[in-house]
Design a protein around this motif. Sequence first.
Motif, PDB file in Angstrom:
ATOM      1  N   GLY A 183       0.827  -1.193   0.000  1.00  0.00           N
ATOM      2  CA  GLY A 183       0.000   0.000   0.000  1.00  0.00           C
ATOM      3  C   GLY A 183       0.864   1.247   0.000  1.00  0.00           C
ATOM      4  N   SER A 189      -9.331   0.683   2.077  1.00  0.00           N
ATOM      5  CA  SER A 189      -8.124   0.116   1.486  1.00  0.00           C
ATOM      6  C   SER A 189      -7.836  -1.274   2.043  1.00  0.00           C
ATOM      7  CB  SER A 189      -6.924   1.030   1.751  1.00  0.00           C
ATOM      8  OG  SER A 189      -6.563   1.007   3.112  1.00  0.00           O
ATOM      9  N   THR A 220      -4.890  -2.293   2.724  1.00  0.00           N
ATOM     10  CA  THR A 220      -3.866  -2.104   3.755  1.00  0.00           C
ATOM     11  C   THR A 220      -4.496  -1.871   5.123  1.00  0.00           C
ATOM     12  OG1 THR A 220      -2.257  -1.226   2.183  1.00  0.00           O
ATOM     13  CG2 THR A 220      -1.956  -0.643   4.492  1.00  0.00           C
TER      14      THR A 220
END
Length: 218
Positions: A31, A51, A53
């Motif tokens: 990420g 996300s 991540t």
Amino acid sequence: MHTAIDLKVFYFGTPVVLITTRNPDGSTNIGPMSSAWWLGTTCMLGMNDSSRTARNMLRERECVLNLPSAEQAAPVNRIALVTGEPEVPEHKIARGYTHEPDKFGAAGLTEQESEIVGAARILECPVQIECAVVDAGPFFRPGITAFQADTRRVHVDEDLVIPGTDYVDPLKWDPLIMKFCEYFGEGQPVHSSELARGWRMPHHMGEPEHLRAPAPAG
């Protein structure tokens, strides 16, 4: 004289960090981000909840913070507008994001086994910091989480270390800096930016002149 404006982007100049985290299937995700700052040995990271991540860090409670040098802008740029999430959120689609499950392959980077955490490090990054996620909580607005990542082990390219010490030589370390969505090193632009295109930045820097291929003779 100053002027009051409705500033659209607040990235005045911060280091790019490639965060590696372990996916549910055991593979490693990358990420790219630049919302990071350190106080002592703890790093504060601001991440969008959509996300891959952020979701991996909340589940695994660990990560690796890989810091690329300015000369590694190209691989960072190749994954600037991709996400590990199969269902790309609408706000990311609007900026040009696409799904990419193999970030290492897309970027042209190499996995390196970590010593403490489950996620791999990035071999090409001169600085790699294995971390435990010690706290996570909501930021000032919905959809953003502030993570506290505490250092567990630091790996630094030996050419950057001042001999006989535990210090990095600041004259040798040239980190990749994100400034208003553009890539900089030593105060100079180093690569064109897909992220700037996605954010519709008005300056259209393109490829820095010193990196452009020479025109064919004749």
